[in-house]
Design an enzyme around this catalytic site. Sequence first.
Site, mmCIF file in Angstrom:
data_model
loop_
_atom_site.group_PDB
_atom_site.id
_atom_site.type_symbol
_atom_site.label_atom_id
_atom_site.label_comp_id
_atom_site.label_asym_id
_atom_site.label_seq_id
_atom_site.Cartn_x
_atom_site.Cartn_y
_atom_site.Cartn_z
ATOM 1 N N ILE A 64 0.828 -1.199 0.000
ATOM 2 C CA ILE A 64 0.000 0.000 0.000
ATOM 3 C C ILE A 64 0.867 1.255 0.000
ATOM 4 O O ILE A 64 0.562 2.234 -0.692
ATOM 5 C CB ILE A 64 -0.955 -0.004 1.213
ATOM 6 C CG1 ILE A 64 -2.008 -1.106 1.058
ATOM 7 C CG2 ILE A 64 -1.658 1.345 1.347
ATOM 8 C CD1 ILE A 64 -2.996 -1.176 2.199
ATOM 9 N N ASP A 87 14.422 3.182 9.983
ATOM 10 C CA ASP A 87 13.842 2.122 10.798
ATOM 11 C C ASP A 87 12.880 2.800 11.769
ATOM 12 O O ASP A 87 13.308 3.512 12.682
ATOM 13 C CB ASP A 87 14.937 1.369 11.560
ATOM 14 C CG ASP A 87 14.391 0.269 12.459
ATOM 15 O OD1 ASP A 87 13.151 0.178 12.623
ATOM 16 O OD2 ASP A 87 15.208 -0.491 13.016
ATOM 17 N N SER A 93 -7.834 -0.149 9.378
ATOM 18 C CA SER A 93 -8.405 -1.380 8.824
ATOM 19 C C SER A 93 -9.784 -1.633 9.408
ATOM 20 O O SER A 93 -10.114 -1.178 10.513
ATOM 21 C CB SER A 93 -7.475 -2.552 9.153
ATOM 22 O OG SER A 93 -8.122 -3.798 9.019
ATOM 23 N N TYR A 118 -3.942 -7.562 16.643
ATOM 24 C CA TYR A 118 -4.141 -6.780 15.421
ATOM 25 C C TYR A 118 -5.368 -5.879 15.550
ATOM 26 O O TYR A 118 -5.313 -4.679 15.258
ATOM 27 C CB TYR A 118 -4.308 -7.717 14.227
ATOM 28 C CG TYR A 118 -4.607 -7.016 12.916
ATOM 29 C CD1 TYR A 118 -3.571 -6.531 12.116
ATOM 30 C CD2 TYR A 118 -5.916 -6.858 12.470
ATOM 31 C CE1 TYR A 118 -3.827 -5.894 10.913
ATOM 32 C CE2 TYR A 118 -6.183 -6.217 11.270
ATOM 33 C CZ TYR A 118 -5.140 -5.746 10.498
ATOM 34 O OH TYR A 118 -5.415 -5.108 9.309
ATOM 35 N N LYS A 129 -5.625 -1.702 15.452
ATOM 36 C CA LYS A 129 -6.341 -0.949 14.436
ATOM 37 C C LYS A 129 -7.435 -0.076 15.052
ATOM 38 O O LYS A 129 -7.668 1.049 14.604
ATOM 39 C CB LYS A 129 -6.926 -1.898 13.392
ATOM 40 C CG LYS A 129 -5.867 -2.613 12.570
ATOM 41 C CD LYS A 129 -4.850 -1.637 11.974
ATOM 42 C CE LYS A 129 -3.762 -2.333 11.187
ATOM 43 N NZ LYS A 129 -2.737 -1.393 10.675
ATOM 44 N N THR A 147 -1.778 -6.563 -2.047
ATOM 45 C CA THR A 147 -0.336 -6.326 -1.923
ATOM 46 C C THR A 147 0.414 -7.646 -2.069
ATOM 47 O O THR A 147 -0.185 -8.733 -2.061
ATOM 48 C CB THR A 147 -0.005 -5.718 -0.555
ATOM 49 O OG1 THR A 147 -0.299 -6.683 0.463
ATOM 50 C CG2 THR A 147 -0.809 -4.455 -0.297
#
Length: 326
Positions: A18, A73, A160, A172, A176, A207
Amino acid sequence: MQNLEGKVTLVTGATRGIGKGIAIGLGEAGATVYITGRTLDNSDTNSEISGNLKDTQTAVEQAGGICIPIQVDHSNDEQVRSLFERIQDEQNGQLDLLVNNVFSGVQAISNSQGQTFWECEPSLWDASNNVGLRSHYVASIYAARIMVKRQQGLICTISSWGGMSQIFSAAYGAGKAACDRLAADMSVELKPHNVASVSLWPGIVGTEQISSLADKIVAENTSDPKNSIFADRYNWETPLFTGRVIAALTGDTNVMRRTGKVQIVAELAQQYGIVDQEGNIPASLRSLKFLIPAALPALRTYSSLIPDIKVPWLLLLLTTLKSPQI
């Protein structure tokens, strides 16, 4: 359309996926695009899924933009601070757009598929939310310091549908949901300074890493017909689609009306009249045009006949989205 000529933008995590698509979309619009990532060129590549800043730079310049790759980084706060100092010095204190996209948790999420949260190591949390949620917060601090001085700017945080309904894991989903809250809470403090902050939800984006993960999900769940969403790439979006939408947002002189809100990429594309690179407009994941064929694969051939009616947010919150998503 070169409507972003003279605009200075930054996309974090743009070696592939993305982030690369967003950078290209901004380049199409004529922007100066700073991009970050850990891999500068082919000599640094040690991953099965390739991608580097130099390749993205070439693609952005071919699309018509100016691209400046910087190896960063995003788990290193000092490197991030230096990044924004460089942009400020090189661009005379101008930064019109920050896209918080960098995320390093895809491989860890893929490795944990089929496991409950208690079967995973606690390190899954950091893998999902350090170079992700935390990185977005840190980058937003430095971007806001530049934007507030000029009394203009836009911060887009890539989030997301996982903030609403479980997709991969508890770690996760929590990350989000926090991205959405971060964008909303930042907007309260930024609004008096004419700086907008939005959370963006792409759909299922094809992706390199997501395609690989989708192949794994399909292989391990061949008996589940819902996984044909992955098998036939039904209603998938390209990374460039999100890029074109963000370019339109950046050029929107009335973007402040959207600040503090979750914005769905496919729905913004409809409003701005944007098409994907294949010339189509994918349906929003809360549209009947997606939900019905997703649940009943036999109807996908007739998806053009299904009305593009959006399910209200309240109903989504009550029922959650049960179809497989990414």
